[in-house]
Write a protein that holds these residues in place. Structure first.
Motif, short mmCIF file in Angstrom:
data_model
loop_
_atom_site.label_atom_id
_atom_site.label_comp_id
_atom_site.label_asym_id
_atom_site.label_seq_id
_atom_site.Cartn_x
_atom_site.Cartn_y
_atom_site.Cartn_z
N GLU A 70 0.63 -1.38 0.03
CA GLU A 70 0.44 -0.18 0.21
C GLU A 70 0.61 1.58 -0.36
OE1 GLU A 70 -2.83 0.02 -0.52
OE2 GLU A 70 -3.40 -2.54 -0.03
N ASN A 74 -0.11 4.20 -3.25
CA ASN A 74 0.31 5.40 -3.16
C ASN A 74 1.25 6.16 -3.59
OD1 ASN A 74 -2.49 5.45 -2.34
ND2 ASN A 74 -1.76 3.20 -1.29
N THR A 75 2.18 5.69 -3.26
CA THR A 75 3.43 6.75 -3.69
C THR A 75 3.96 6.63 -4.93
OG1 THR A 75 4.72 6.73 -1.11
CG2 THR A 75 5.99 7.14 -3.19
N TRP A 77 1.48 6.45 -7.67
CA TRP A 77 0.88 7.30 -7.76
C TRP A 77 0.47 8.55 -7.36
CZ3 TRP A 77 -5.44 5.82 -6.83
CH2 TRP A 77 -6.16 5.84 -8.13
N ASN A 80 -2.56 10.58 -8.17
CA ASN A 80 -3.52 11.30 -6.95
C ASN A 80 -3.16 11.37 -5.46
OD1 ASN A 80 -6.26 9.80 -6.60
ND2 ASN A 80 -5.10 8.98 -5.25
N GLY A 81 -1.48 11.12 -5.58
CA GLY A 81 -1.46 11.34 -4.24
C GLY A 81 -1.48 13.11 -4.05
N ILE A 114 -9.75 7.73 1.75
CA ILE A 114 -9.56 6.56 1.15
C ILE A 114 -11.22 6.30 0.20
CG2 ILE A 114 -8.03 5.37 1.95
CD1 ILE A 114 -9.73 3.53 2.84
N ARG A 217 -4.75 0.45 3.76
CA ARG A 217 -5.01 1.55 2.72
C ARG A 217 -4.48 2.90 3.55
NH1 ARG A 217 -9.78 1.65 -0.71
NH2 ARG A 217 -8.83 3.00 -1.45
N LEU A 221 -2.17 6.24 3.45
CA LEU A 221 -2.16 7.70 3.43
C LEU A 221 -2.32 8.18 4.19
CD1 LEU A 221 -2.95 8.29 0.84
CD2 LEU A 221 -3.70 6.24 0.78
#
Length: 306
Positions: A70, A74-75, A77, A80-81, A114, A217, A221
């Motif tokens: 995760e 998330n890093t 992407w 989006n981040g 999320i 997730r 975040l």
């Protein structure tokens, strides 16, 4: 003449050869530049991760791998981040005091991240708003949902409903981590899995992919948004989004035309809806003469053509 043409030909061939060498070097330099300018790194998973004051057993290798995934997803992407950083600056100041007032740990603001990406999303199951609330849950908790008004789009009111739901889950399930999981799978679903598998916490449960990733997730975040420099996010304060100051107008009658209503305050219909997304139509019936509060932006923030 033949000698001259031969010399010209020789120079042409040499020129092409030199150009080919230079072109190859350019390609090589470009490839090196790409390699040097963009790098993907393995991430170090912190060993003190927690959610709502409850530690994550990161030394468990299975838990470690899921958390690592995760953080990586998330890093890297990045678009989006970066949007999450921008929106958090705008919406967290609204969410945080409501969580605090209701005794909900501050970490639950990342649950909203999320769930919806801090947008008024609508899921395939028709869960709606920043907190992704189903219609039945909304009505059970006092929100108005109809063709005219849908208060799931009201951030303050929907956050209050989310708090009520989470408090009930915590009381029933015993931990904030399980309460978070239940926000996705329901109290009954989580309780049944705990009983079936004879375990007492989220990290020991075998769950479907969505609920199994859910808390990981949230924590990912939380970690990234709390430590942007560690995860390679670079921005200035002025790059982030901010709330536009508003004042409140009380309405306890019907409104026949929100376009004209908006113009009366020096704005247009679009801007009225941006600040009041819970108004779902161009008019308001309000047969019961209910009291509604409409947010109107302060002057000077929008250029509107009347």
């Amino acid at each position: 003449m033949k000698n001259i043409l031969a010399i010209i030909g020789l120079f042409s061939v040499c020129g092409l050869f030199i150009y080919a060498i230079q072109d190859a070097k350019t390609d090589e330099n470009f490839e090196k530049k790409l390699i040097n300018d963009y790098n993907v790194y393995a991430l170090q998973v912190p060993d003190d991760l927690s959610f709502a004051g409850e530690s994550m057993p990161i030394k468990d290798p299975e838990v470690y791998e899921r958390m690592d995934k995760e953080l990586l997803v998330n890093t890297y992407w990045q678009s989006n981040g970066l949007l999450m950083f921008k929106r958090a600056k705008k919406y967290f100041p609204v969410i945080e005091p409501i969580l605090k007032k209701n005794g909900i740990p501050d970490d639950f603001k990342y649950l909203a991240v999320i769930e919806s990406g801090l947008t008024n999303a609508v899921s395939s199951a028709k869960a709606t708003g920043v907190w992704q609330i189903m219609q039945a849950t909304a009505k059970e908790n006092g929100l108005e949902v109809n063709d005219n008004v849908d208060e799931r789009y009201n951030l303050e009111k929907s956050t209050e409903v989310a708090c009520k739901y989470l408090l009930k889950s915590k009381e029933k399930l015993g931990s904030w981590t399980l309460a978070a999981a239940a926000y996705n799978a329901g109290d009954t679903g989580i309780s049944r899995r705990l009983n079936e598998q004879n375990v007492s916490n989220y990290y020991d449960l075998l769950l479907g992919e969505e609920t199994g990733r859910y808390v990981f997730r949230i924590v990912a975040l939380k970690e990234i948004l709390t430590h942007p420099d560690v995860y390679g996010f670079n921005f200035r304060e002025k790059d982030l989004y901010s709330q536009i100051p508003t004042y409140k107008v009380e309405v306890d009658t019907s409104v026949s035309d929100f376009t004209k209503f908006a113009e009366g305050f020096g704005i247009n219909y679009k801007i009225l809806k941006v600040h009041n997304p819970w108004l779902r139509d161009r008019f308001l019936l309000n047969k019961t003469r209910k009291r509604y509060i409409i947010n109107i932006p302060e002057k000077g923030y929008y250029d509107t053509v009347q």
